[in-house]
Design a protein around this motif. Structure first.
Motif, mmCIF file in Angstrom:
data_model
loop_
_atom_site.group_PDB
_atom_site.id
_atom_site.type_symbol
_atom_site.label_atom_id
_atom_site.label_comp_id
_atom_site.label_asym_id
_atom_site.label_seq_id
_atom_site.Cartn_x
_atom_site.Cartn_y
_atom_site.Cartn_z
ATOM 1 N N ASP A 100 25.673 6.691 -29.485
ATOM 2 C CA ASP A 100 24.408 7.410 -29.349
ATOM 3 C C ASP A 100 23.197 6.479 -29.437
ATOM 4 O O ASP A 100 22.067 6.897 -29.141
ATOM 5 C CB ASP A 100 24.299 8.505 -30.406
ATOM 6 C CG ASP A 100 24.398 7.952 -31.826
ATOM 7 O OD1 ASP A 100 24.868 6.797 -31.993
ATOM 8 O OD2 ASP A 100 23.997 8.658 -32.778
ATOM 9 N N GLN A 101 23.401 5.209 -29.823
ATOM 10 C CA GLN A 101 22.307 4.230 -29.883
ATOM 11 C C GLN A 101 22.404 3.169 -28.780
ATOM 12 O O GLN A 101 21.551 2.291 -28.704
ATOM 13 C CB GLN A 101 22.306 3.524 -31.244
ATOM 14 C CG GLN A 101 22.082 4.435 -32.436
ATOM 15 C CD GLN A 101 22.055 3.675 -33.750
ATOM 16 O OE1 GLN A 101 21.922 2.453 -33.770
ATOM 17 N NE2 GLN A 101 22.200 4.403 -34.856
ATOM 18 N N THR A 102 23.414 3.283 -27.924
ATOM 19 C CA THR A 102 23.616 2.254 -26.897
ATOM 20 C C THR A 102 22.455 2.192 -25.927
ATOM 21 O O THR A 102 21.946 1.102 -25.606
ATOM 22 C CB THR A 102 24.930 2.535 -26.137
ATOM 23 O OG1 THR A 102 26.015 2.518 -27.061
ATOM 24 C CG2 THR A 102 25.151 1.465 -25.077
ATOM 25 N N GLN A 103 22.004 3.349 -25.415
ATOM 26 C CA GLN A 103 20.911 3.358 -24.453
ATOM 27 C C GLN A 103 19.634 2.781 -25.059
ATOM 28 O O GLN A 103 18.866 2.069 -24.391
ATOM 29 C CB GLN A 103 20.652 4.782 -23.971
ATOM 30 C CG GLN A 103 19.591 4.900 -22.881
ATOM 31 C CD GLN A 103 19.940 4.103 -21.650
ATOM 32 O OE1 GLN A 103 21.021 4.264 -21.083
ATOM 33 N NE2 GLN A 103 19.055 3.215 -21.225
ATOM 34 N N TYR A 104 19.387 3.051 -26.340
ATOM 35 C CA TYR A 104 18.198 2.518 -27.018
ATOM 36 C C TYR A 104 18.232 0.992 -27.037
ATOM 37 O O TYR A 104 17.240 0.331 -26.686
ATOM 38 C CB TYR A 104 18.140 3.068 -28.443
ATOM 39 C CG TYR A 104 17.129 2.379 -29.334
ATOM 40 C CD1 TYR A 104 15.769 2.676 -29.227
ATOM 41 C CD2 TYR A 104 17.529 1.424 -30.263
ATOM 42 C CE1 TYR A 104 14.836 2.037 -30.037
ATOM 43 C CE2 TYR A 104 16.610 0.788 -31.070
ATOM 44 C CZ TYR A 104 15.271 1.095 -30.952
ATOM 45 O OH TYR A 104 14.359 0.455 -31.759
ATOM 46 N N TRP A 105 19.377 0.413 -27.400
ATOM 47 C CA TRP A 105 19.452 -1.045 -27.490
ATOM 48 C C TRP A 105 19.492 -1.703 -26.117
ATOM 49 O O TRP A 105 19.014 -2.834 -25.955
ATOM 50 C CB TRP A 105 20.670 -1.463 -28.322
ATOM 51 C CG TRP A 105 20.434 -1.297 -29.787
ATOM 52 C CD1 TRP A 105 20.991 -0.378 -30.623
ATOM 53 C CD2 TRP A 105 19.520 -2.055 -30.579
ATOM 54 N NE1 TRP A 105 20.497 -0.515 -31.895
ATOM 55 C CE2 TRP A 105 19.594 -1.549 -31.896
ATOM 56 C CE3 TRP A 105 18.657 -3.115 -30.325
ATOM 57 C CZ2 TRP A 105 18.842 -2.066 -32.942
ATOM 58 C CZ3 TRP A 105 17.895 -3.640 -31.363
ATOM 59 C CH2 TRP A 105 17.987 -3.118 -32.645
ATOM 60 N N ILE A 106 20.020 -1.016 -25.110
ATOM 61 C CA ILE A 106 19.945 -1.557 -23.756
ATOM 62 C C ILE A 106 18.488 -1.677 -23.322
ATOM 63 O O ILE A 106 18.073 -2.687 -22.728
ATOM 64 C CB ILE A 106 20.745 -0.668 -22.773
ATOM 65 C CG1 ILE A 106 22.244 -0.836 -23.016
ATOM 66 C CG2 ILE A 106 20.404 -1.009 -21.328
ATOM 67 C CD1 ILE A 106 23.100 0.062 -22.157
ATOM 68 N N SER A 107 17.689 -0.648 -23.617
ATOM 69 C CA SER A 107 16.258 -0.698 -23.279
ATOM 70 C C SER A 107 15.563 -1.834 -24.020
ATOM 71 O O SER A 107 14.712 -2.533 -23.449
ATOM 72 C CB SER A 107 15.598 0.643 -23.619
ATOM 73 O OG SER A 107 16.203 1.697 -22.904
ATOM 74 N N ILE A 108 15.921 -2.031 -25.289
ATOM 75 C CA ILE A 108 15.322 -3.118 -26.070
ATOM 76 C C ILE A 108 15.684 -4.468 -25.469
ATOM 77 O O ILE A 108 14.824 -5.371 -25.336
ATOM 78 C CB ILE A 108 15.782 -3.043 -27.537
ATOM 79 C CG1 ILE A 108 15.232 -1.788 -28.215
ATOM 80 C CG2 ILE A 108 15.338 -4.294 -28.299
ATOM 81 C CD1 ILE A 108 13.727 -1.756 -28.336
ATOM 82 N N LEU A 109 16.930 -4.646 -25.071
ATOM 83 C CA LEU A 109 17.362 -5.921 -24.494
ATOM 84 C C LEU A 109 16.682 -6.182 -23.154
ATOM 85 O O LEU A 109 16.298 -7.323 -22.857
ATOM 86 C CB LEU A 109 18.878 -5.930 -24.331
ATOM 87 C CG LEU A 109 19.690 -5.960 -25.632
ATOM 88 C CD1 LEU A 109 21.169 -5.795 -25.346
ATOM 89 C CD2 LEU A 109 19.434 -7.253 -26.396
ATOM 90 N N LEU A 110 16.519 -5.147 -22.330
ATOM 91 C CA LEU A 110 15.798 -5.314 -21.065
ATOM 92 C C LEU A 110 14.340 -5.675 -21.315
ATOM 93 O O LEU A 110 13.762 -6.519 -20.626
ATOM 94 C CB LEU A 110 15.898 -4.035 -20.230
ATOM 95 C CG LEU A 110 17.289 -3.692 -19.670
ATOM 96 C CD1 LEU A 110 17.256 -2.337 -18.974
ATOM 97 C CD2 LEU A 110 17.760 -4.770 -18.711
ATOM 98 N N ALA A 111 13.730 -5.025 -22.303
ATOM 99 C CA ALA A 111 12.331 -5.322 -22.628
ATOM 100 C C ALA A 111 12.185 -6.748 -23.165
ATOM 101 O O ALA A 111 11.186 -7.427 -22.882
ATOM 102 C CB ALA A 111 11.806 -4.315 -23.642
#
Length: 517
Positions: A76-87
């Motif tokens: 449930d936190q994967t999408q959040y950390w993917i966005s952080i890594l892209l940013a």
């Protein structure tokens, strides 16, 4: 350290006395004509850009699994950390680009900054492959962004140094390298992960990096090669007419001998007298201050940043990047939900968008010949109705699937005409400023800084576009997003029409004729 010095001397064939500061280049490096050839330099820069984009896209299908399996992030936190890594990648690219450009403009060779960028890319690959914490993944993405900053800023500047009047065509090849990487990377990443496992994906990346290392070490810049390659002296029209005058004025020649004895200046006819007068004036005025070139280059960089043409090109690049990467962020999810497609079908759909981009060298050639304004304006105008028409893809039918693929193919044809001329326009602006005020940018120029600004614009578009697309898709749907992006493209077309310049880069023949006259 001694062995390292021997390796460096083997690659460059420099002698120790040159390393101590003496102007004796020694023997020429091995295979110098090939290593300094235009073809090898263009291939090296394009492979560097391909490697950067390829590695960026290679891990996209793998990253969710890596966060879950390697790091242990809850689903449930994967999408959040993917966005952080892209940013984190985009932020590092945005911050590092001007720094890399300025550094490249202050070094004797652009090859060494490229090698530093390659070291950052290798470190990023290692951290993302074997990292087991979110901190190491973040560090890997930051290093990847810094590597991209160096590759794009320094690589584009090196192409401008190498290609001369064909810079638009060179930027077209860069666009092709981008498209090939964007096509191949997600497909290879997904297939290799499914067939051979997680680490095999990064073995592919290490193989590309190894080839990149070999080419960057092999390449020698043309300005470095000039130390060993003597250019043949060309006989200009001025020199020919000067000889004719000397034949008809023997008395003047004898007077010149007396002038040479009294002033110590050798020459023929009035040219010697002029040089003697100029020498006396320079002696009276005294030597120029040592810090004057730095001040002049600083003023030149400020004048460059104030150029409406440059700001227009940077805005067009921002819009292009935002639209392209915005659709890249939402298109796969849209077709998955609407058509119930798997990853293979999505990859085929992206082929329709990127394969037409091979027309990019034609767009660059047109900008070299006729200027960047109208090709770029036409590209943005053509993409407006395409973006609007994408709103009509609403049903899971064969007609709508064909319509989507057709519209994406036309967009893939139009977008290179919007972007490639703007990449070349950056160099056109610098040359126009240099023609207006010779020496304004100093001896080494500001190409690295200028293409660092391009990188910043592209990175900023890469931040705005996906955020905008995701927000609109969640709040208003696909149809609203398409006309939103159409209005954004229209704003770029208007800006280019008003402030763009239709001044092509002068050809080599024109420049030579101007210098001889």
């Amino acid at each position: 350290m001694a062995r390292l010095g021997n390796v460096l001397r083997f690659l460059t064939r420099r002698k120790k006395n040159e390393e101590k500061g003496k102007d004796t280049p020694g023997k020429a490096p091995y295979m110098l004509p090939f290593r300094s050839s235009t073809i090898l330099i263009v291939v090296t820069v394009n492979l560097a850009i391909f490697a950067d984009i390829f590695f960026y896209g290679l891990i996209v299908p793998v990253l969710p699994f890596a966060l879950s399996i390697q790091v242990g992030v809850p689903e449930d936190q994967t999408q959040y950390w993917i966005s952080i890594l892209l940013a984190a990648y985009s932020a590092a690219l945005f911050v590092g680009s001007p720094i890399a450009g300025i550094y490249a403009d202050h070094t004797e060779s652009r090859r060494w900054p490229l090698l530093l960028g390659l070291i950052a890319l290798a470190g990023s690959t290692f951290l993302l492959a074997f990292g087991n914490s979110i901190g190491l993944f973040l560090l890997g993405r930051i290093l990847q962004g810094l590597s991209a900053a160096v590759v794009w800023s320094v690589g584009c500047a090196l192409l401008v140094d190498t290609m001369g009047s064909n810079v638009g065509v060179a930027m077209g090849y860069i666009t092709i390298s981008m498209n090939i990487a964007l096509i191949l990377a997600p497909v290879i990443g997904g297939v290799v992960y499914n067939k051979a496992g997680y680490y095999a994906v990064y073995y592919v990346a290490f193989g590309v990096v190894g080839l990149d290392i070999a080419l960057r070490l092999t390449m020698i810049e043309k300005k470095i090669a000039k130390k060993w390659i003597a250019e043949p002296a060309a006989v200009t029209e001025t020199e020919t007419s000067q000889r004719d005058v000397e034949k008809t004025l023997p008395a003047a020649a004898e007077g010149d001998k007396a002038l040479e004895q009294s002033t110590g200046v050798t020459g023929a006819g009035p040219l010697a007298a002029d040089s003697a007068v100029e020498a006396s004036h320079s002696d009276e005025e005294g030597p120029a201050p040592k810090d004057e070139p730095k001040k002049q280059k600083g003023r030149g960089a400020i004048e460059l940043l104030k150029s409406p043409r440059l700001l227009t090109a940077l805005y067009g690049i921002l819009v292009e990047s935002g639209i392209l990467l915005g659709f890249d962020a939402v298109l796969a999810l849209f077709v998955r939900d609407l058509f119930d497609w798997d990853s293979s079908a999505v990859a085929v759909l992206f082929l329709a968008l990127f394969i037409p981009g091979f027309i990019a060298p034609l767009a660059g050639w047109l900008s070299d010949k006729y200027g960047a304004k109208w090709p770029s304006f036409a590209g943005f105008v053509l993409v407006i109705p395409i973006l609007v028409s994408l709103r009509f893809v609403t049903d899971n039918t064969i007609q709508h699937k064909v319509l989507l693929a057709f519209l994406l193919a036309i967009a893939g044809f139009a977008l290179p005409f919007a972007l490639t001329p703007l990449l070349a326009e950056i160099s056109y602006v610098i040359e126009a400023k240099e023609a207006e005020t010779p020496g304004i940018f100093g001896e080494k120029g500001v190409y690295g800084l200028a293409y660092g600004l391009f990188n910043m614009s592209f990175a900023l578009g890469g931040i705005i576009g996906p955020i905008w697309a995701g927000y609109v898709i969640d709040g208003a749907g696909w149809g609203t997003l398409t006309w939103n992006f159409a209005l954004w493209a229209a704003s770029a077309a208007v800006v280019i029409f008003i402030w763009g310049a239709n001044t092509p880069k002068p050809s080599v023949e024109e420049e030579t004729h101007t210098e001889s006259t």
